[in-house]
Structure formats: structure tokens, C-alpha cells
Design a protein around this motif. Structure first.
Motif: not given
Length: 282
Positions: A193-196, A235-240
Motif C-alpha cells: 500500500k503506497g503512493t507511486d 518514503a524509506i521511513g514509511s516502509n511497511p
């Protein structure tokens, strides 16, 4: 993780923290063992069991100079090396790139509405983890010793999904990676789940070969956004998906390891563990 295993993990984590803080002095086995109140013999055995390598070799792997050497060697060819070695078999994680699929805009906007998610808890060499999956693949993995807190974090990621505690085949295939069972890599599927932009960054992380490191600037270059280093960091900090999407392999351009969502000590431990596996394989 039982009480004794937790105690052992805490001791090794403390030892790694001490080594990281004092690597310039190259502390001896006796000095590190003393910090965690163990005999040198017992500490050597426990550390080797947990990290897969000796304290001395581990110190070498997590040193800043080692990180700088890796960066210098790959300065102009991170992408080329990733593509050349990514599908070479047992010692690379790039096989994960074989199946990465973002959710539809509708699924993303609705917070996982009508999405059924299975989840389970497991032990890893780096602490307890929660792993979750949809019918399409693994959608979440995180280190967390507290199962209640871990489940709450998962629910916050997918506020409108339904959850069932169940260990399914998708999760099992993903967990094999901690056992160094590389034969299962092609069976790992990710449903992200993420943005492009986030998906592009996470795809770039999957191309970093095991045992190699990259920088935020390198990742920005790979996704053709050379001025977006700060956004790349976000974005890296949002890695699920911890570990499977190897955000731990990204460090600062100065050679320092930098931060990690699941703790700097754990990041150093994973880098050392992977370095030890590469050394063993070759």
C-alpha cells in the motif's frame, strides 16, 4: 520469545550497542563480555549463535570504515551491480522484485476497506515480529516485542480492513528468509500500500544486493529524482515490510549508518548478520 531468549537478545543487543559506540577503540572480546556480565567463553558462544559470526568479525562488519569501503566500491555502479547480481541465486534478495504490486487507488483511499488480512507473530534473529498478508501477498512486517502494540500498529495501517490471526503460506514463505532458506525467495509475494513515489523507492530498495549498502542520494538517482533525497528518506521511513524490503541497507553519504524505524542497534545487527552470510557463502 521466552524469558531466557529475551534475556539473551537483550544482552546481545547491549553488546552490539557497545561495539557501535566504541568501534574506534576496537574493544576486545573480554571488554565486550564484561559489559554484558558474561564470561568471554559464554559470550563468544552466545554471540556466535545469535549473530552467526564471531564478535570480532561482527565488529569488522559494522564498522564505519567498512561501510565507506562498500560505498566507494559501488559509487558509480549501484544499479548495474544490482541488476547483474540480483538474480544470481542463493545470496541475493533481488528475487523479491519478481512480484511487487501496489494496491488500487480505491483500496489506498479507503484504508483497506473490504480487505481481509491474516496476521501472525514469529521469532527472528533480531527479535519478535508481526507479519501480515492479503490474498495477493505480504503487506506488512514489523519488529515489535509487544503483540498488542504490534497489532494496533497494523490496524492503524489498514483502519478499515478485517483481521484474522492466521499463519498462511504467504507468511511462511516470507519467514523462511530468516532461516537462510534462499530456495523459497521466488515464492515471496508482496502486496504494498503506497503512493507511486513510495512504490518506486521500495522497488529500488529491493535492488540493493545483500551485503551491499546504498545512500539516499543513490536511491534518488535510481528513480530519476536526483534532487529528492529528503523525500526518498521519508518514503524509506514509511516502509511497511521490515527486512524483506531492505531499508536497513541505506545509510548516510558520510558512511554513518543513520536511523532505522526499528532501532539503530537492530539495523547494525542486520547489516552484520547479512555480511556474515555473504562471507560464509563465498
Amino acid at each position: 520469545m521466552n524469558e531466557q531468549q529475551q534475556l539473551n537478545y537483550n544482552r546481545i543487543a547491549e553488546a552490539i550497542g557497545y561495539i557501535r559506540a566504541n568501534f574506534k577503540e576496537q574493544p576486545s572480546l573480554e571488554q565486550v563480555a564484561e559489559q554484558v556480565h558474561l564470561s568471554p567463553f559464554h559470550f563468544q558462544r552466545l554471540f556466535s549463535e545469535w549473530a552467526g559470526t564471531s564478535p570480532k568479525k561482527f565488529l569488522q562488519y559494522i564498522s564505519v570504515e567498512h561501510a565507506k569501503d562498500l560505498l566507494k566500491a559501488n559509487k558509480n555502479s549501484i544499479t548495474d551491480i544490482a541488476w547483474e547480481t540480483g538474480l544470481s541465486g542463493s545470496s541475493r534478495l533481488h528475487d523479491l522484485f519478481i512480484n511487487i504490486e501496489g494496491m488500487t487507488p480505491a483500496e489506498y483511499k479507503q484504508g483497506g476497506k473490504n480487505l481481509a488480512i491474516n496476521y501472525s507473530f514469529a521469532e527472528s534473529p533480531f527479535g519478535n515480529i508481526i507479519v501480515a498478508s492479503t490474498l495477493k501477498g505480504v503487506c506488512y512486517m514489523a519488529f515489535n516485542e509487544d503483540e498488542s502494540a504490534a497489532l494496533k500498529d497494523l490496524a492503524n495501517k489498514f483502519p478499515n480492513a478485517s483481521f484474522t490471526r492466521k499463519l498462511d503460506l504467504l507468511q511462511q514463505n516470507a519467514l523462511f528468509i530468516f532461516q537462510h532458506d534462499w530456495s523459497k525467495l521466488h515464492q515471496i509475494k508482496l502486496h504494498l500500500k503506497g503512493t507511486d513515489f513510495q512504490l518506486k523507492v521500495w522497488e529500488a530498495l529491493l535492488k540493493i544486493p545483500m551485503g551491499q549498502l546504498s545512500t539516499y542520494g543513490d536511491i534518488a538517482q535510481q528513480i530519476n529524482q536526483p534532487n529528492a533525497s529528503r523525500a526518498v528518506g521519508t518514503a524509506i521511513g514509511s516502509n511497511p515490510v521490515a527486512f524483506l524490503i531492505p531499508c536497513h541497507r541505506v545509510i548516510q553519504s558520510t558512511g554513518l549508518f543513520g536511523g532505522y524505524m526499528w532501532g539503530k542497534t537492530r539495523k547494525a545487527a542486520i547489516i552484520g548478520w547479512e555480511g556474515a552470510r555473504i562471507s560464509t557463502d563465498h
